[in-house]
Design a protein around this motif. Structure first.
Motif, PDB file in Angstrom:
ATOM      1  N   PRO A   1       0.848  -1.214   0.000  1.00 43.31           N
ATOM      2  CA  PRO A   1       0.000   0.000   0.000  1.00 43.31           C
ATOM      3  C   PRO A   1       0.883   1.265   0.000  1.00 43.31           C
ATOM      4  CG  PRO A   1      -0.770  -1.605   1.600  1.00 43.31           C
ATOM      5  CD  PRO A   1       0.576  -2.077   1.119  1.00 43.31           C
ATOM      6  N   PRO A   2       0.430   2.335  -0.603  1.00 37.78           N
ATOM      7  CA  PRO A   2      -0.928   2.503  -1.167  1.00 37.78           C
ATOM      8  C   PRO A   2      -1.075   1.963  -2.577  1.00 37.78           C
ATOM      9  CG  PRO A   2       0.261   4.538  -1.396  1.00 37.78           C
ATOM     10  CD  PRO A   2       1.192   3.598  -0.680  1.00 37.78           C
ATOM     11  N   SER A   3      -0.023   1.293  -3.125  1.00 35.52           N
ATOM     12  CA  SER A   3      -0.130   0.720  -4.469  1.00 35.52           C
ATOM     13  C   SER A   3      -0.935  -0.574  -4.384  1.00 35.52           C
ATOM     14  CB  SER A   3       1.268   0.436  -5.025  1.00 35.52           C
ATOM     15  OG  SER A   3       2.035   1.622  -5.087  1.00 35.52           O
ATOM     16  N   SER A   4      -1.422  -0.974  -5.526  1.00 40.52           N
ATOM     17  CA  SER A   4      -2.193  -2.221  -5.569  1.00 40.52           C
ATOM     18  C   SER A   4      -1.741  -3.030  -6.786  1.00 40.52           C
ATOM     19  CB  SER A   4      -3.693  -1.916  -5.652  1.00 40.52           C
ATOM     20  OG  SER A   4      -4.001  -1.210  -6.842  1.00 40.52           O
ATOM     21  N   GLY A   5      -1.875  -4.344  -6.642  1.00 41.04           N
ATOM     22  CA  GLY A   5      -1.500  -5.204  -7.760  1.00 41.04           C
ATOM     23  C   GLY A   5      -0.681  -6.397  -7.269  1.00 41.04           C
ATOM     24  N   THR A   6      -0.682  -7.489  -8.048  1.00 40.13           N
ATOM     25  CA  THR A   6       0.082  -8.692  -7.711  1.00 40.13           C
ATOM     26  C   THR A   6       0.808  -9.207  -8.955  1.00 40.13           C
ATOM     27  OG1 THR A   6      -1.830 -10.091  -8.184  1.00 40.13           O
ATOM     28  CG2 THR A   6      -1.551  -9.377  -5.894  1.00 40.13           C
ATOM     29  N   GLY A   7       1.873  -9.957  -8.683  1.00 37.31           N
ATOM     30  CA  GLY A   7       2.598 -10.584  -9.787  1.00 37.31           C
ATOM     31  C   GLY A   7       2.727 -12.076  -9.550  1.00 37.31           C
ATOM     32  N   ASP A   8       2.233 -12.906 -10.444  1.00 35.65           N
ATOM     33  CA  ASP A   8       2.252 -14.369 -10.256  1.00 35.65           C
ATOM     34  C   ASP A   8       3.663 -14.883 -10.540  1.00 35.65           C
ATOM     35  OD1 ASP A   8       1.466 -16.974  -9.868  1.00 35.65           O
ATOM     36  OD2 ASP A   8       0.704 -17.200 -11.934  1.00 35.65           O
ATOM     37  N   LYS A   9       4.303 -15.263  -9.407  1.00 35.36           N
ATOM     38  CA  LYS A   9       5.666 -15.781  -9.451  1.00 35.36           C
ATOM     39  C   LYS A   9       6.589 -14.826 -10.194  1.00 35.36           C
ATOM     40  CE  LYS A   9       4.207 -19.653 -11.224  1.00 35.36           C
ATOM     41  NZ  LYS A   9       2.783 -19.496 -11.046  1.00 35.36           N
ATOM     42  N   ALA A  10       6.194 -13.518 -10.082  1.00 34.46           N
ATOM     43  CA  ALA A  10       7.032 -12.482 -10.724  1.00 34.46           C
ATOM     44  C   ALA A  10       6.761 -11.134 -10.017  1.00 34.46           C
ATOM     45  CB  ALA A  10       6.677 -12.353 -12.206  1.00 34.46           C
ATOM     46  N   ARG A  11       7.597 -10.224 -10.376  1.00 33.56           N
ATOM     47  CA  ARG A  11       7.434  -8.871  -9.790  1.00 33.56           C
ATOM     48  C   ARG A  11       6.101  -8.292 -10.235  1.00 33.56           C
ATOM     49  NH1 ARG A  11      11.662  -3.783 -10.397  1.00 33.56           N
ATOM     50  NH2 ARG A  11      10.366  -2.256  -9.231  1.00 33.56           N
ATOM     51  N   ALA A  12       5.381  -7.694  -9.285  1.00 29.28           N
ATOM     52  CA  ALA A  12       4.051  -7.139  -9.573  1.00 29.28           C
ATOM     53  C   ALA A  12       4.174  -5.784 -10.286  1.00 29.28           C
ATOM     54  CB  ALA A  12       3.249  -6.969  -8.292  1.00 29.28           C
ATOM     55  N   SER A  13       3.203  -5.542 -11.157  1.00 29.34           N
ATOM     56  CA  SER A  13       3.066  -4.193 -11.755  1.00 29.34           C
ATOM     57  C   SER A  13       2.094  -3.433 -10.866  1.00 29.34           C
ATOM     58  CB  SER A  13       2.514  -4.328 -13.185  1.00 29.34           C
ATOM     59  OG  SER A  13       2.300  -3.027 -13.715  1.00 29.34           O
ATOM     60  N   CYS A  14       2.619  -2.488 -10.145  1.00 27.47           N
ATOM     61  CA  CYS A  14       1.823  -1.820  -9.097  1.00 27.47           C
ATOM     62  C   CYS A  14       1.129  -0.570  -9.639  1.00 27.47           C
ATOM     63  CB  CYS A  14       2.727  -1.440  -7.934  1.00 27.47           C
ATOM     64  SG  CYS A  14       3.503  -2.868  -7.151  1.00 27.47           S
ATOM     65  N   ASP A  15      -0.186  -0.491  -9.403  1.00 28.58           N
ATOM     66  CA  ASP A  15      -0.989   0.674  -9.782  1.00 28.58           C
ATOM     67  C   ASP A  15      -1.088   1.633  -8.603  1.00 28.58           C
ATOM     68  OD1 ASP A  15      -1.493  -0.379 -12.294  1.00 28.58           O
ATOM     69  OD2 ASP A  15      -3.282  -1.470 -11.599  1.00 28.58           O
ATOM     70  N   LEU A  16      -1.037   2.926  -8.959  1.00 28.42           N
ATOM     71  CA  LEU A  16      -1.242   3.967  -7.931  1.00 28.42           C
ATOM     72  C   LEU A  16      -1.903   5.174  -8.604  1.00 28.42           C
ATOM     73  CD1 LEU A  16      -0.961   5.076  -5.094  1.00 28.42           C
ATOM     74  CD2 LEU A  16       1.361   5.801  -5.645  1.00 28.42           C
ATOM     75  N   ASP A  17      -3.215   5.198  -8.518  1.00 25.92           N
ATOM     76  CA  ASP A  17      -3.979   6.350  -9.076  1.00 25.92           C
ATOM     77  C   ASP A  17      -3.986   7.434  -8.010  1.00 25.92           C
ATOM     78  OD1 ASP A  17      -5.766   8.200 -10.063  1.00 25.92           O
ATOM     79  OD2 ASP A  17      -7.120   6.678 -10.894  1.00 25.92           O
ATOM     80  N   GLU A  18      -3.194   8.434  -8.259  1.00 24.39           N
ATOM     81  CA  GLU A  18      -3.013   9.491  -7.236  1.00 24.39           C
ATOM     82  C   GLU A  18      -4.264  10.352  -7.055  1.00 24.39           C
ATOM     83  OE1 GLU A  18       1.450  10.974  -7.136  1.00 24.39           O
ATOM     84  OE2 GLU A  18       0.797  10.756  -9.240  1.00 24.39           O
ATOM     85  N   CYS A  19      -5.240  10.122  -7.917  1.00 27.02           N
ATOM     86  CA  CYS A  19      -6.475  10.906  -7.775  1.00 27.02           C
ATOM     87  C   CYS A  19      -7.443  10.274  -6.780  1.00 27.02           C
ATOM     88  CB  CYS A  19      -7.169  11.030  -9.132  1.00 27.02           C
ATOM     89  SG  CYS A  19      -6.336  12.178 -10.261  1.00 27.02           S
ATOM     90  N   VAL A  20      -7.400   8.943  -6.683  1.00 25.81           N
ATOM     91  CA  VAL A  20      -8.369   8.262  -5.822  1.00 25.81           C
ATOM     92  C   VAL A  20      -7.731   7.682  -4.581  1.00 25.81           C
ATOM     93  CG1 VAL A  20      -9.886   7.747  -7.755  1.00 25.81           C
ATOM     94  CG2 VAL A  20      -8.112   6.103  -7.122  1.00 25.81           C
ATOM     95  N   THR A  21      -6.406   7.660  -4.565  1.00 29.20           N
ATOM     96  CA  THR A  21      -5.679   7.080  -3.433  1.00 29.20           C
ATOM     97  C   THR A  21      -5.171   8.189  -2.533  1.00 29.20           C
ATOM     98  OG1 THR A  21      -4.986   5.296  -4.910  1.00 29.20           O
ATOM     99  CG2 THR A  21      -3.807   5.495  -2.818  1.00 29.20           C
ATOM    100  N   ALA A  22      -5.095   7.865  -1.270  1.00 26.98           N
ATOM    101  CA  ALA A  22      -4.533   8.814  -0.310  1.00 26.98           C
ATOM    102  C   ALA A  22      -3.085   8.472  -0.078  1.00 26.98           C
ATOM    103  CB  ALA A  22      -5.312   8.757   0.994  1.00 26.98           C
ATOM    104  N   CYS A  23      -2.242   9.402  -0.374  1.00 26.94           N
ATOM    105  CA  CYS A  23      -0.812   9.191  -0.163  1.00 26.94           C
ATOM    106  C   CYS A  23      -0.114  10.546  -0.113  1.00 26.94           C
ATOM    107  CB  CYS A  23      -0.222   8.311  -1.260  1.00 26.94           C
ATOM    108  SG  CYS A  23      -0.188   9.099  -2.913  1.00 26.94           S
ATOM    109  N   GLY A  24       1.173  10.509   0.114  1.00 26.59           N
ATOM    110  CA  GLY A  24       1.891  11.762   0.250  1.00 26.59           C
ATOM    111  C   GLY A  24       1.957  12.563  -1.024  1.00 26.59           C
ATOM    112  N   THR A  25       2.004  11.870  -2.174  1.00 27.69           N
ATOM    113  CA  THR A  25       2.083  12.592  -3.449  1.00 27.69           C
ATOM    114  C   THR A  25       0.712  12.695  -4.126  1.00 27.69           C
ATOM    115  OG1 THR A  25       2.522  10.583  -4.707  1.00 27.69           O
ATOM    116  CG2 THR A  25       4.445  11.782  -3.811  1.00 27.69           C
TER     117      THR A  25
END
Length: 389
Positions: A13-37
Motif C-alpha cells: 500500500p498505497p499501491s495495488s497489484g500482484t505478480g504471479d511468481k514475478a514482480r508485480a506491476s503496481c498501480d497507484l492512481d493518485e487521484c483516488v488514493t490517499a498518499c503523500g504525493t
C-alpha cells in the motif's frame, strides 16, 4: 507445504497489484488514493469542485496528476494544484448562465459578466444596445428605452430642437416606439403648436410676461412712466420688438425702451390736453395771431404763446395776445404828417385806422389819416403876428 509454485509478489500500500511468481506491476492512481504525493482533496474541495486526472496511474509515475475544470467552467489544467477555471455566464450554457435571456429580447441586448471566474455566478447583466439605453439588471434582462430626443438614430430628433433653442420631448420612449418625438417650448415661452419633425411654434408676450427667465421682456418699463406697451409679434423668433407708446394727448413711441413723449400744445386738439391752446391764437378776434410751442416735451407744458402778426405787436403767454399797432410808424402816418410839418398821433394803439395829423402850435387842426387843415386865431393865439394880449 503440499503446493509448490503458487507464490506471488504483492504491491505494498498505497499501491495495488500482484505478480504471479514475478514482480508485480503496481498501480497507484493518485487521484483516488490517499498518499503523500496524491491529490487527496486538492481538486474536490475547491469551489466549484474540480475533476482529478492521473495520466499514468502506476507507482513509477508519481506527482503527475492534475486538477481539471468541470464544464461549463473552462480553463487550463492545474499541475498538482487546483486549476484556474473561468465561467463566462454570458457565453456558457448552464442553469445560472444568461443563455438567451439577453440576446433573445425583441430588441437584443448584450450580456456582460463582470467576474467570469468559476466561483462567481449569477452576476451577469444584460445591457441595452445603442441607440436604446436603460438600467442594467443583475441576472435578468435590462429595461431599455429609446429616447429619440437624446439618442442618435435615423428616426431621432438630432439637433432639430436644440438648433432652435427648444427642448425635445419623446411621448413614448419604449424601445419599439419611433417617430413620436417633438420639439416643445421652454420657459418663459408658451407652446402654440408642438414641432413634429421640426421646431415648435412658441410665443411670448414681452409686454405682459413677468417671468424672471425672460431677459427681453418689458416688465414695468412702459407702465412705470404711464406709457402703453405693445408687442406686435409674439413669435419666439421676434424678440425685443415691443414698444412703449405715449398716452394721449402725448405722441411718441420707442422700441424696447421708454418713449420720449411730446405734445405740440398749439396744434393738438385732443380733449385730454388740458393745457393746449385749442384755437386760442388762431381763433382770436382782431389781428391774426400765431401760436408757438417752444418745447414740446411732455415735461414742459403750458409754455405756448400767442404772437400778433406784423404789423401788430404783442405776445400772450398761454393765452390770447393783446395786439397793438403804432400806425404812425407802420401805416405811414409819420411820413405823411412830417411832410406837412405836422405831428402824427393816434387815439389807441389797439385800434387800427385811428391815426391823424395834428397841426403844430400855434395853429390848430387835425386831419383823419391825412394832413390837417391848420388855422390860427391871432386874437387868442401866441405868435409873432398875433395880438398877444
Amino acid at each position: 507445504a503440499n503446493s509448490t509454485d503458487d507464490w506471488v509478489c504483492q504491491c505494498l500500500p498505497p499501491s495495488s497489484g500482484t505478480g504471479d511468481k514475478a514482480r508485480a506491476s503496481c498501480d497507484l492512481d493518485e487521484c483516488v488514493t490517499a498518499c503523500g504525493t496524491c491529490a487527496n482533496t486538492t481538486c474536490s474541495e475547491v469551489h466549484p469542485p474540480q475533476d482529478c486526472n492521473d495520466p499514468n496511474p502506476n507507482d513509477q509515475q508519481l506527482s503527475d496528476w492534475t486538477c481539471l475544470c468541470v464544464l461549463p467552467a473552462t480553463g487550463g489544467a492545474g499541475a498538482q494544484a487546483p486549476a484556474t477555471c473561468g465561467l463566462d455566464e454570458c457565453t456558457a450554457m448552464c442553469p445560472t448562465c444568461a443563455n438567451d435571456t439577453c440576446t433573445g429580447q425583441t430588441f437584443p441586448q448584450t450580456c456582460h459578466d463582470p467576474d467570469p471566474s468559476a466561483g462567481t455566478t449569477e452576476d451577469w447583466v444584460c445591457e441595452c444596445i445603442m441607440p436604446r439605453t436603460g438600467h442594467s439588471s443583475i441576472y435578468s434582462a435590462a429595461v431599455c428605452i429609446l429616447d429619440e430626443c437624446t439618442a442618435t438614430c435615423s428616426t431621432c430628433a438630432g439637433t432639430n430642437c436644440s438648433d432652435a433653442g427648444q427642448p425635445c420631448a419623446d411621448e413614448d420612449p419604449s424601445p419599439g416606439s419611433t417617430g413620436n418625438w417633438h420639439c416643445t417650448c421652454d420657459s418663459p415661452y408658451t407652446l402654440v403648436a408642438a414641432g413634429v419633425g421640426g421646431p415648435a411654434h412658441c410665443e411670448i408676450d414681452e409686454c405682459n410676461n413677468m417671468n424672471s427667465t425672460c431677459t427681453t421682456c418689458a416688465r414695468t418699463t412702459c407702465s412705470a412712466v404711464d406709457q402703453t406697451c405693445n408687442d406686435p409679434n409674439h413669435h419666439s423668433d421676434h424678440l425685443d420688438d415691443w414698444t412703449c407708446t405715449c398716452k394721449a394727448p402725448f405722441v411718441g413711441n420707442a422700441t424696447a425702451h421708454e418713449a420720449i413723449c411730446r405734445v405740440d400744445e398749439c396744434t393738438s386738439m385732443d380733449s385730454a390736453c388740458t393745457t393746449c391752446s385749442k384755437g386760442a391764437c388762431s381763433g382770436a378776434s382782431g389781428p391774426e395771431q400765431t401760436c408757438f410751442d417752444p418745447d414740446t416735451h411732455s415735461t414742459s407744458l403750458n409754455d405756448w404763446t400767442c404772437t400778433c402778426s406784423d404789423p401788430y405787436t404783442g405776445t400772450g403767454n398761454h393765452e390770447t395776445a393783446v395786439c397793438t399797432i403804432d400806425e404812425c410808424d407802420k401805416r405811414g402816418g409819420s411820413t405823411t404828417c412830417f411832410a406837412a410839418q405836422q405831428e402824427c398821433k393816434e387815439n389807441s394803439e389797439e385800434v387800427d385806422g385811428d391815426w391823424y395829423c395834428e397841426c403844430a402850435p400855434p395853429t390848430i387842426g387835425t386831419g383823419d389819416k391825412a394832413v390837417a387843415n391848420c388855422t390860427i386865431n391871432e386874437c387868442t393865439a401866441s405868435c409873432r403876428t398875433c395880438n398877444n394880449g
